[in-house]
Scaffold this active site. Structure first.
Site, mmCIF file in Angstrom:
data_model
loop_
_atom_site.group_PDB
_atom_site.id
_atom_site.type_symbol
_atom_site.label_atom_id
_atom_site.label_comp_id
_atom_site.label_asym_id
_atom_site.label_seq_id
_atom_site.Cartn_x
_atom_site.Cartn_y
_atom_site.Cartn_z
ATOM 1 N N ASP A 133 -6.757 2.624 -5.605
ATOM 2 C CA ASP A 133 -4.803 2.741 -5.604
ATOM 3 C C ASP A 133 -3.956 3.879 -6.876
ATOM 4 O OD1 ASP A 133 -5.708 1.827 -8.157
ATOM 5 O OD2 ASP A 133 -4.865 -0.136 -7.047
ATOM 6 N N LYS A 136 -13.737 -0.761 -2.909
ATOM 7 C CA LYS A 136 -13.131 -1.644 -4.316
ATOM 8 C C LYS A 136 -12.027 -2.833 -4.533
ATOM 9 C CE LYS A 136 -11.206 1.318 -7.534
ATOM 10 N NZ LYS A 136 -10.515 0.184 -8.218
ATOM 11 N N GLU A 155 -10.920 -4.897 -7.945
ATOM 12 C CA GLU A 155 -11.210 -5.702 -9.544
ATOM 13 C C GLU A 155 -11.558 -6.460 -9.724
ATOM 14 O OE1 GLU A 155 -7.424 -3.865 -11.239
ATOM 15 O OE2 GLU A 155 -7.798 -1.599 -10.384
ATOM 16 N N GLU A 197 -14.748 0.595 -16.187
ATOM 17 C CA GLU A 197 -12.949 1.561 -17.319
ATOM 18 C C GLU A 197 -12.965 1.017 -18.614
ATOM 19 O OE1 GLU A 197 -9.543 2.383 -14.779
ATOM 20 O OE2 GLU A 197 -8.565 2.744 -15.927
HETATM 21 O O1 KIV Z 1 -7.207 4.250 -8.394
HETATM 22 C C1 KIV Z 1 -8.306 4.196 -9.256
HETATM 23 O O2 KIV Z 1 -8.558 6.336 -9.396
HETATM 24 C C2 KIV Z 1 -9.660 4.183 -9.526
HETATM 25 C C3 KIV Z 1 -10.251 4.723 -10.430
HETATM 26 C C4 KIV Z 1 -9.769 5.165 -11.947
HETATM 27 C C5 KIV Z 1 -11.926 3.970 -11.044
HETATM 28 O O3 KIV Z 1 -9.229 2.747 -9.839
#
Ligand code: KIV
Length: 286
Positions: A66, A135, A137, A204
């Site tokens: 994102d 993915k 969060e 992160e």
């Molecule tokens: O959106 C993204 O690029 C990320 C990475 C930095 C892990 O979540």
């Protein structure tokens, strides 16, 4: 990228970076790499040409993050980007690659309402972009979403520490897990996400010592970004890694200076046009 970087060996080395070609990297390959103690690289990708370069370079896992909100769409955070904006980028990256696992990032607002919403959003990514994993969060609060996706057959990469979609609650882009209490909470979150079925977890902006603790306590790989060298894998936003982003965080290493290279190319082109030296005879049709 440095011209002295080793090229992937191809063939049957059995490693994630430079390993066997001819098929996509799977969650089983990633689990096996953790067992072997093998470190591996991940990069973001948002378009076909760049994704193909990284695929040919042997990058085993790419994330259509994102972060596209900022590096593709020019927003000042990741919060505004939508599914409609991310799905076509992810589809382009999948189409352009043949070896890497492509992970699609659920944007803010696409999964926070609960497991049912997360499943709807993830299913859309899997169907419309053909991504291979999702993915999202969050720690404890998103474990039910992780479980729902995994139960539906969708591999999930978790993401804890600095979670940019929550920047307004975190009070800025700052290192997480500095106190013992916060570090213990991150360790608990990581274990809960593993228990919920995540196949990997991004850490992160957490202190290296905390990332090392988490890495040692999980049987799934940790993927660090600003989390020190003890993580099983590392990820960077490709524009940061290649020096296209003008200002970057402390944790970024620039492997090229694309900002200067592209800027110089644009100036040389502009001067040729103004001087009348481009197009030359070799660029003309008669
Ligand atoms: O959106 C993204 O690029 C990320 C990475 C930095 C892990 O979540």
């Amino acid at each position: 990228m440095s011209t002295s970087a080793p090229m992937p060996t191809g063939g049957s080395s059995g490693t994630l970076y430079g390993g066997s070609s001819g098929r996509r990297v799977t969650v089983r390959d990633i689990a096996a790499a953790k067992q072997r103690g093998e470190r591996w690289p991940m990069l973001t990708a948002y378009d076909a040409l760049t994704a193909k370069v990284f695929d040919d370079a042997g990058i085993p896992v790419m994330l259509v993050g994102d972060s596209a909100a900022m590096v593709v769409y020019g927003y000042d955070s990741t919060v505004p980007v939508t599914m409609d904006e991310l799905v076509p980028l992810t589809a382009a990256v999948v189409r352009a690659t043949s070896r890497a696992m492509i992970v699609a990032d659920l944007p803010f607002g696409a999964y926070q309402a609960g497991p049912a919403q997360a499943l709807d959003s993830a299913a859309r990514f899997m169907k419309e972009s053909r991504a291979h994993a999702i993915k999202l969060e969050g720690g404890h609060r998103t474990a039910p979403q992780v479980e729902a996706l995994v139960n539906a057959g969708i591999p999930v990469m978790a993401h804890i520490g600095l979670t940019p979609q929550s920047v307004n609650v975190l009070g800025g882009f700052r290192v997480q897990g500095r106190s013992e209490e916060a570090a213990a909470r991150l360790v608990d979150d990581a274990k809960e996400l593993e228990h919920a079925g995540a196949f990997s977890v991004v850490l992160e902006c957490v202190p290296s010592e905390v990332a090392e603790r988490i890495t040692a306590s999980l049987s799934i790989p940790t993927i660090g970004i600003g989390a020190g060298p003890q993580c099983d894998a590392q990820v960077l936003v490709w524009q940061d890694m290649a020096g296209l982003t003008p200002r970057t965080a402390k944790f970024v290493k620039k492997y090229a200076d694309l900002n200067t290279v592209i800027g110089d190319a644009a100036k040389a082109y502009a001067e040729d046009v103004v001087n009348g030296t481009f197009p030359g005879p070799e660029h003309e049709y008669h």
